[in-house]
Design a protein around this motif. Structure first.
Motif, PDB file in Angstrom:
ATOM      1  N   ASP A   1      37.807  30.805  35.840  1.00 33.92           N
ATOM      2  CA  ASP A   1      38.348  29.582  35.259  1.00 33.92           C
ATOM      3  C   ASP A   1      38.022  29.572  33.764  1.00 33.92           C
ATOM      4  O   ASP A   1      36.846  29.684  33.396  1.00 33.92           O
ATOM      5  CB  ASP A   1      37.742  28.353  35.939  1.00 33.92           C
ATOM      6  N   PRO A   2      39.027  29.482  32.890  1.00 36.63           N
ATOM      7  CA  PRO A   2      40.459  29.325  33.172  1.00 36.63           C
ATOM      8  C   PRO A   2      41.061  30.587  33.790  1.00 36.63           C
ATOM      9  O   PRO A   2      40.439  31.651  33.727  1.00 36.63           O
ATOM     10  CB  PRO A   2      41.051  29.047  31.791  1.00 36.63           C
ATOM     11  N   PRO A   3      42.256  30.459  34.401  1.00 34.75           N
ATOM     12  CA  PRO A   3      42.882  31.599  35.074  1.00 34.75           C
ATOM     13  C   PRO A   3      43.018  32.813  34.156  1.00 34.75           C
ATOM     14  O   PRO A   3      43.367  32.680  32.974  1.00 34.75           O
ATOM     15  CB  PRO A   3      44.265  31.061  35.472  1.00 34.75           C
ATOM     16  N   SER A   4      42.719  33.973  34.705  1.00 35.13           N
ATOM     17  CA  SER A   4      42.816  35.224  33.953  1.00 35.13           C
ATOM     18  C   SER A   4      43.525  36.263  34.822  1.00 35.13           C
ATOM     19  O   SER A   4      43.382  36.262  36.045  1.00 35.13           O
ATOM     20  CB  SER A   4      41.421  35.724  33.565  1.00 35.13           C
ATOM     21  N   PHE A   5      44.287  37.125  34.173  1.00 39.52           N
ATOM     22  CA  PHE A   5      45.054  38.133  34.895  1.00 39.52           C
ATOM     23  C   PHE A   5      44.717  39.520  34.358  1.00 39.52           C
ATOM     24  O   PHE A   5      44.248  39.664  33.228  1.00 39.52           O
ATOM     25  CB  PHE A   5      46.554  37.881  34.741  1.00 39.52           C
ATOM     26  N   GLU A   6      44.993  40.529  35.181  1.00 42.52           N
ATOM     27  CA  GLU A   6      44.831  41.904  34.734  1.00 42.52           C
ATOM     28  C   GLU A   6      46.077  42.704  35.102  1.00 42.52           C
ATOM     29  O   GLU A   6      46.793  42.382  36.062  1.00 42.52           O
ATOM     30  CB  GLU A   6      43.581  42.545  35.341  1.00 42.52           C
ATOM     31  N   PHE A   7      46.342  43.736  34.306  1.00 43.26           N
ATOM     32  CA  PHE A   7      47.507  44.595  34.504  1.00 43.26           C
ATOM     33  C   PHE A   7      47.079  45.943  35.076  1.00 43.26           C
ATOM     34  O   PHE A   7      46.068  46.504  34.660  1.00 43.26           O
ATOM     35  CB  PHE A   7      48.228  44.842  33.169  1.00 43.26           C
ATOM     36  N   LYS A   8      47.871  46.437  36.023  1.00 44.79           N
ATOM     37  CA  LYS A   8      47.692  47.783  36.554  1.00 44.79           C
ATOM     38  C   LYS A   8      49.071  48.433  36.706  1.00 44.79           C
ATOM     39  O   LYS A   8      50.093  47.751  36.677  1.00 44.79           O
ATOM     40  CB  LYS A   8      47.001  47.753  37.927  1.00 44.79           C
ATOM     41  N   TRP A   9      49.074  49.743  36.887  1.00 44.80           N
ATOM     42  CA  TRP A   9      50.322  50.422  37.189  1.00 44.80           C
ATOM     43  C   TRP A   9      50.828  49.962  38.546  1.00 44.80           C
ATOM     44  O   TRP A   9      50.053  49.836  39.494  1.00 44.80           O
ATOM     45  CB  TRP A   9      50.110  51.931  37.248  1.00 44.80           C
ATOM     46  N   GLY A  10      52.131  49.722  38.641  1.00 42.97           N
ATOM     47  CA  GLY A  10      52.730  49.408  39.924  1.00 42.97           C
ATOM     48  C   GLY A  10      53.083  50.673  40.682  1.00 42.97           C
ATOM     49  O   GLY A  10      53.040  51.791  40.140  1.00 42.97           O
ATOM     50  N   GLN A  11      53.440  50.509  41.919  1.00 47.18           N
ATOM     51  CA  GLN A  11      53.759  51.644  42.792  1.00 47.18           C
ATOM     52  C   GLN A  11      54.914  52.478  42.239  1.00 47.18           C
ATOM     53  O   GLN A  11      54.920  53.700  42.313  1.00 47.18           O
ATOM     54  CB  GLN A  11      54.095  51.097  44.175  1.00 47.18           C
ATOM     55  N   ARG A  12      55.879  51.799  41.656  1.00 49.25           N
ATOM     56  CA  ARG A  12      57.048  52.511  41.142  1.00 49.25           C
ATOM     57  C   ARG A  12      56.709  53.366  39.924  1.00 49.25           C
ATOM     58  O   ARG A  12      57.244  54.469  39.766  1.00 49.25           O
ATOM     59  CB  ARG A  12      58.131  51.500  40.794  1.00 49.25           C
ATOM     60  N   ALA A  13      55.809  52.874  39.080  1.00 40.00           N
ATOM     61  CA  ALA A  13      55.383  53.655  37.916  1.00 40.00           C
ATOM     62  C   ALA A  13      54.706  54.938  38.363  1.00 40.00           C
ATOM     63  O   ALA A  13      54.887  56.002  37.772  1.00 40.00           O
ATOM     64  CB  ALA A  13      54.440  52.824  37.043  1.00 40.00           C
ATOM     65  N   GLN A  14      53.917  54.838  39.424  1.00 41.79           N
ATOM     66  CA  GLN A  14      53.227  56.014  39.941  1.00 41.79           C
ATOM     67  C   GLN A  14      54.200  57.044  40.487  1.00 41.79           C
ATOM     68  O   GLN A  14      53.910  58.243  40.475  1.00 41.79           O
ATOM     69  CB  GLN A  14      52.240  55.592  41.025  1.00 41.79           C
ATOM     70  N   LEU A  15      55.367  56.589  40.956  1.00 38.36           N
ATOM     71  CA  LEU A  15      56.380  57.499  41.478  1.00 38.36           C
ATOM     72  C   LEU A  15      57.246  58.090  40.374  1.00 38.36           C
ATOM     73  O   LEU A  15      57.670  59.239  40.454  1.00 38.36           O
ATOM     74  CB  LEU A  15      57.272  56.767  42.483  1.00 38.36           C
TER      75      LEU A  15
END
Length: 291
Positions: A237-251
């Motif tokens: 709190d406050p809301p926090s986000f994180e970015f990762k590679w998605g499944q499609r990027a890995q493909l």
């Protein structure tokens, strides 16, 4: 203007394709080994179907049921459905979103949906043979959705696949984002990513002359397309986000591609990025022939 259906790799006209589709083939081939004895195994020694993984059993059962359903369809109608599905997949590919089985059944197969696995298999074979394209089913939360992967090298001087300039610019931004995430250890806080993108003139709260609403593009469009995961952190709190590679990027791309991309920008050898290079080698193997 409605998208044009891409033509085969042996035809003269060019086709549209979504970003990141022309990567190197990184699919793995699974080896199988079996020991042989001089005596034939008894019935009790032979593996039964009940010993196979549950997912494999379901897939085999689904294929068998679909083959039975296809046997009851007139051959001309069956061929038409296969061709319709090929065209539908190519058209939806241009929209660059995962293609849902539900939509295929609703818009293409309709009363023949019980033959889905059979018709999809035939469509996959045709796409691979004529267009050099693989159909891949995504997993986990994207289960039941498909993407198309181009398996042919795309010669920049004489490409067999072309896509709109708008897609090229989005591809460039997406490649930058994936590279930043990878170089940061495969995960990145949203505040850190926006700080890095701000140096490139891309900000979450200001319209961009090329990308428009950059925050919507990155946190919604790229996420829906399966290239990026945008994960809310628990108990923060406050809301926090994180970015990762998605499944499609890995493909569709690779750590090697990203590391080479960054190394070219900074005019450095890939080995100079010690931790990232080690991560790449452990995941994908060493760089060969200086590439």
């Amino acid at each position: 203007m409605p998208p044009k259906r891409p033509t085969g790799k042996n035809e003269k006209s060019r086709s549209s394709a979504p970003p990141l589709s022309a990567r190197n083939d990184r699919s793995s081939v699974r080896g199988e080994s079996s020991s042989q004895s001089s005596q034939r195994p008894s019935t009790s020694q032979r593996p039964s179907s009940s010993q196979a993984p549950a997912s494999t059993q379901r897939q085999m059962s689904s294929q068998t049921q679909a083959d039975k359903a296809a046997a009851g369809i007139d051959q001309t109608e069956l061929d038409r459905k296969v061709n319709d599905l090929v065209q539908y997949l190519l058209i939806m590919w241009q929209k660059n979103y995962p293609i849902k089985k539900l939509d295929i059944n609703k818009n293409v197969l309709k009363e023949h949906r019980s033959a889905f696995a059979h018709i999809m298999k035939k469509a996959q074979e045709k796409l691979a043979m004529v267009f050099g394209v693989d159909v891949v089913e995504l997993q986990d939360k994207y289960k039941g959705s498909f993407i198309l992967l181009n398996r042919l090298e795309n010669d920049t001087d004489n490409p067999h696949l072309l896509w709109p300039e708008e897609d090229n610019t989005k591809t460039g931004l997406l490649m930058v984002i994936l590279s930043i995430i990878y170089m940061n250890g495969n995960v990145m806080q949203d505040s850190e990513l926006w700080h890095a993108l701000k140096k490139l003139g891309v900000e979450p709260d200001l319209p961009h002359p090329t990308f428009g609403d950059a925050k919507k593009l990155i946190t919604q469009e790229f996420v829906r397309q399966g290239y990026i995961e945008y994960i809310r952190q628990q108990n923060v709190d406050p809301p926090s986000f994180e970015f990762k590679w998605g499944q499609r990027a890995q493909l569709e791309t690779s750590k090697r591609h990203c590391l080479t991309f960054v190394s070219q920008i900074y005019d450095m050898d890939v080995e100079r990025w010690t931790s990232q290079y080690q991560d790449m080698v452990e995941t994908e193997g060493p760089v060969e022939n200086g590439n």
